[in-house]
Design a protein around this motif. Sequence first.
Motif, PDB file in Angstrom:
ATOM      1  N   ALA A 131       0.841  -1.215   0.000  1.00 56.62           N
ATOM      2  CA  ALA A 131       0.000   0.000   0.000  1.00 56.62           C
ATOM      3  C   ALA A 131       0.874   1.262   0.000  1.00 56.62           C
ATOM      4  CB  ALA A 131      -0.933  -0.004   1.215  1.00 56.62           C
ATOM      5  N   LEU A 132       2.030   1.191   0.621  1.00 56.75           N
ATOM      6  CA  LEU A 132       2.966   2.324   0.629  1.00 56.75           C
ATOM      7  C   LEU A 132       3.534   2.539  -0.778  1.00 56.75           C
ATOM      8  CD1 LEU A 132       5.091   4.343   1.702  1.00 56.75           C
ATOM      9  CD2 LEU A 132       6.367   2.395   2.625  1.00 56.75           C
ATOM     10  N   VAL A 133       3.966   1.459  -1.397  1.00 56.47           N
ATOM     11  CA  VAL A 133       4.510   1.561  -2.758  1.00 56.47           C
ATOM     12  C   VAL A 133       3.430   2.111  -3.689  1.00 56.47           C
ATOM     13  CG1 VAL A 133       5.385   0.205  -4.708  1.00 56.47           C
ATOM     14  CG2 VAL A 133       6.199  -0.270  -2.370  1.00 56.47           C
ATOM     15  N   GLU A 134       2.219   1.620  -3.531  1.00 56.46           N
ATOM     16  CA  GLU A 134       1.109   2.082  -4.364  1.00 56.46           C
ATOM     17  C   GLU A 134       0.856   3.587  -4.160  1.00 56.46           C
ATOM     18  OE1 GLU A 134      -0.530   1.231  -6.805  1.00 56.46           O
ATOM     19  OE2 GLU A 134      -2.154   2.710  -6.705  1.00 56.46           O
ATOM     20  N   HIS A 182       1.170   6.063  -7.299  1.00 56.44           N
ATOM     21  CA  HIS A 182      -0.030   6.803  -7.660  1.00 56.44           C
ATOM     22  C   HIS A 182       0.229   8.308  -7.608  1.00 56.44           C
ATOM     23  CE1 HIS A 182      -4.040   8.608  -6.805  1.00 56.44           C
ATOM     24  NE2 HIS A 182      -4.299   7.918  -7.899  1.00 56.44           N
ATOM     25  N   SER A 183       0.954   8.764  -6.591  1.00 59.99           N
ATOM     26  CA  SER A 183       1.158  10.215  -6.476  1.00 59.99           C
ATOM     27  C   SER A 183       2.055  10.721  -7.604  1.00 59.99           C
ATOM     28  CB  SER A 183       1.697  10.600  -5.097  1.00 59.99           C
ATOM     29  OG  SER A 183       3.089  10.686  -5.118  1.00 59.99           O
ATOM     30  N   LEU A 184       3.021   9.921  -8.051  1.00 66.05           N
ATOM     31  CA  LEU A 184       3.866  10.368  -9.169  1.00 66.05           C
ATOM     32  C   LEU A 184       3.043  10.481 -10.458  1.00 66.05           C
ATOM     33  CD1 LEU A 184       7.161   8.453  -8.449  1.00 66.05           C
ATOM     34  CD2 LEU A 184       6.912  10.911  -8.730  1.00 66.05           C
ATOM     35  N   ALA A 185       2.118   9.549 -10.648  1.00 62.70           N
ATOM     36  CA  ALA A 185       1.270   9.602 -11.845  1.00 62.70           C
ATOM     37  C   ALA A 185       0.299  10.785 -11.755  1.00 62.70           C
ATOM     38  CB  ALA A 185       0.509   8.292 -11.988  1.00 62.70           C
ATOM     39  N   ARG A 186      -0.289  10.954 -10.585  1.00 65.16           N
ATOM     40  CA  ARG A 186      -1.296  12.013 -10.387  1.00 65.16           C
ATOM     41  C   ARG A 186      -0.668  13.402 -10.444  1.00 65.16           C
ATOM     42  NH1 ARG A 186      -2.951  12.012  -4.425  1.00 65.16           N
ATOM     43  NH2 ARG A 186      -0.909  13.001  -4.381  1.00 65.16           N
ATOM     44  N   ASP A 187       0.445  13.584  -9.747  1.00 62.41           N
ATOM     45  CA  ASP A 187       0.989  14.937  -9.583  1.00 62.41           C
ATOM     46  C   ASP A 187       1.971  15.324 -10.675  1.00 62.41           C
ATOM     47  OD1 ASP A 187      -0.475  14.890  -7.269  1.00 62.41           O
ATOM     48  OD2 ASP A 187       1.229  14.384  -5.986  1.00 62.41           O
ATOM     49  N   VAL A 190      14.093   2.331  -4.955  1.00 60.59           N
ATOM     50  CA  VAL A 190      15.070   1.921  -3.926  1.00 60.59           C
ATOM     51  C   VAL A 190      14.821   2.831  -2.728  1.00 60.59           C
ATOM     52  CG1 VAL A 190      17.512   1.645  -3.341  1.00 60.59           C
ATOM     53  CG2 VAL A 190      16.773   1.349  -5.733  1.00 60.59           C
ATOM     54  N   TRP A 191      14.536   2.234  -1.572  1.00 56.70           N
ATOM     55  CA  TRP A 191      14.212   3.018  -0.376  1.00 56.70           C
ATOM     56  C   TRP A 191      15.462   3.315   0.424  1.00 56.70           C
ATOM     57  CZ3 TRP A 191       9.172   4.614   0.578  1.00 56.70           C
ATOM     58  CH2 TRP A 191       8.235   4.101  -0.309  1.00 56.70           C
ATOM     59  N   ALA A 248       4.747   7.407   7.869  1.00 60.35           N
ATOM     60  CA  ALA A 248       4.459   8.811   7.563  1.00 60.35           C
ATOM     61  C   ALA A 248       4.432   9.038   6.053  1.00 60.35           C
ATOM     62  CB  ALA A 248       5.508   9.706   8.220  1.00 60.35           C
ATOM     63  N   ALA A 249       5.354   8.376   5.344  1.00 59.95           N
ATOM     64  CA  ALA A 249       5.399   8.549   3.886  1.00 59.95           C
ATOM     65  C   ALA A 249       4.102   8.075   3.242  1.00 59.95           C
ATOM     66  CB  ALA A 249       6.595   7.788   3.307  1.00 59.95           C
ATOM     67  N   GLU A 250       3.607   6.936   3.686  1.00 57.86           N
ATOM     68  CA  GLU A 250       2.360   6.424   3.091  1.00 57.86           C
ATOM     69  C   GLU A 250       1.215   7.417   3.313  1.00 57.86           C
ATOM     70  OE1 GLU A 250       0.866   2.740   4.709  1.00 57.86           O
ATOM     71  OE2 GLU A 250      -0.771   2.666   3.254  1.00 57.86           O
ATOM     72  N   ALA A 251       1.101   7.902   4.542  1.00 63.55           N
ATOM     73  CA  ALA A 251       0.002   8.834   4.848  1.00 63.55           C
ATOM     74  C   ALA A 251       0.159  10.126   4.056  1.00 63.55           C
ATOM     75  CB  ALA A 251      -0.028   9.120   6.346  1.00 63.55           C
TER      76      ALA A 251
END
Length: 392
Positions: free
Chosen positions: A64-67, A71-76, A87-88, A273-276
């Motif tokens: 869900a975090l990766v998603e 998703h945010s890169l595609a959206r924004d 790579v984290w 925090a990153a996921e949220a």
Amino acid sequence: MDFDFNQTPDRRAIPGEKWGRYAGRDVLPLWVADMDFAAPPSVLEALAARIAHGVFGYTHPWPALVEAVVHSLARDHGWAIDPGWLVWLPGVVSAFNLACRAVGAEGDEVFTATPIYPPFLAAPGNNGRRLAQAPLIRADGRWQWDRAATRAAIGPRTRLFMLCNPHNPAGRVFDQDELLWIAALAEERDLVICSDEIHCGLVLDPDKAHRPIASLAPEIARRTITLLAPSKTWNIPALYCAIAIIPDAVLRARFRHAARGIVPEINVLGLVAAEAAYRDGEPWRRALIAHLRGNRDRVVEAVAAMPGLSMSAPEATYLAWIDCRAAGLEDPAAFFEAAGVGLSDGRAFGLPGFVRLNFGCARTTLDEALTRMASGIRDQEKQPGAKRPYID
Ligand SMILES: Cc1ncc(COP(=O)(O)O)c(C=O)c1O
């Protein structure tokens, strides 16, 4: 939901670099790049829930975090990425140091343009590489690439082009033409691009948009390491969570190899925090941008009224890059500190005579700081023999 960026927690009540530097002194800290605001409620709630669980065992990033990131890169930013490219890492600075280590060999060169966020200047030397540099120039009211000087600075041993976009400290959001020019240069000289895009969520003007350089074309993506983090946008830098996006499998393997056994996993709270932030932080981010835009305009107006100071309005970030060279100040950062405002010294960024002002704060703090700066300048202008060496 309303967010009030003028009600900020008392940062003197907790340990912290920004306010701690001037503890016990009447100096307003507008230096290091974090903001005075509490993190978004969605992030705080996610952290509180995770802490309430009470178990903090080893944890890798989860689907869900990766998603949320994909998703945010595609959206924004209109960039469709493969989750396998991620790579984290615990930080962007670690990541660009790894990029220096992963690309080329001992004694090769890494290019960057100055002024620049100071760790860029140290990274090549930290990793057995030499720094090649060219200045950005201020023309037509904005910071731009000196294309001839950049071409000239890139030699046969240059392997890596370190880009900062949006740019710290100049505040530029590089446009399509500039990015295409950098991409073409990288192709021509066979350079890997390491693009630090940590400030991509902080574009202030509605008519500007951040474009990841790797999203220009697949052949550019193949030679690019893009660095991102939720830390600047959602003000969670000490939770230490960052991401490198490396589409090319060989480059990604070299990068991972450089990190082996040295770079630790990411703190689980940083991941939570990153996921949220990426999934639920958009309303807060929009409200933040409106507040920062107002602060930016305030700084531009105030600086224009201070004799000897000038700046170009930042298009992104919460950082103002102020040219003090015409004010006749021997040491501008020390001067403003004595006037009660703590700023970052341009020398560390490779450009003496400048200061960087962080306007990620409540309006009252900013107004008070600008008043102190103006009154400092006024007082020194009254000094007998005050010199005003105007420079072009
Ligand atoms: C351009 C840029 N890159 C990286 C960082 C820091 O990244 P991290 O704290 O993830 O190492 C900053 C912080 O100010 C920055 O401005």
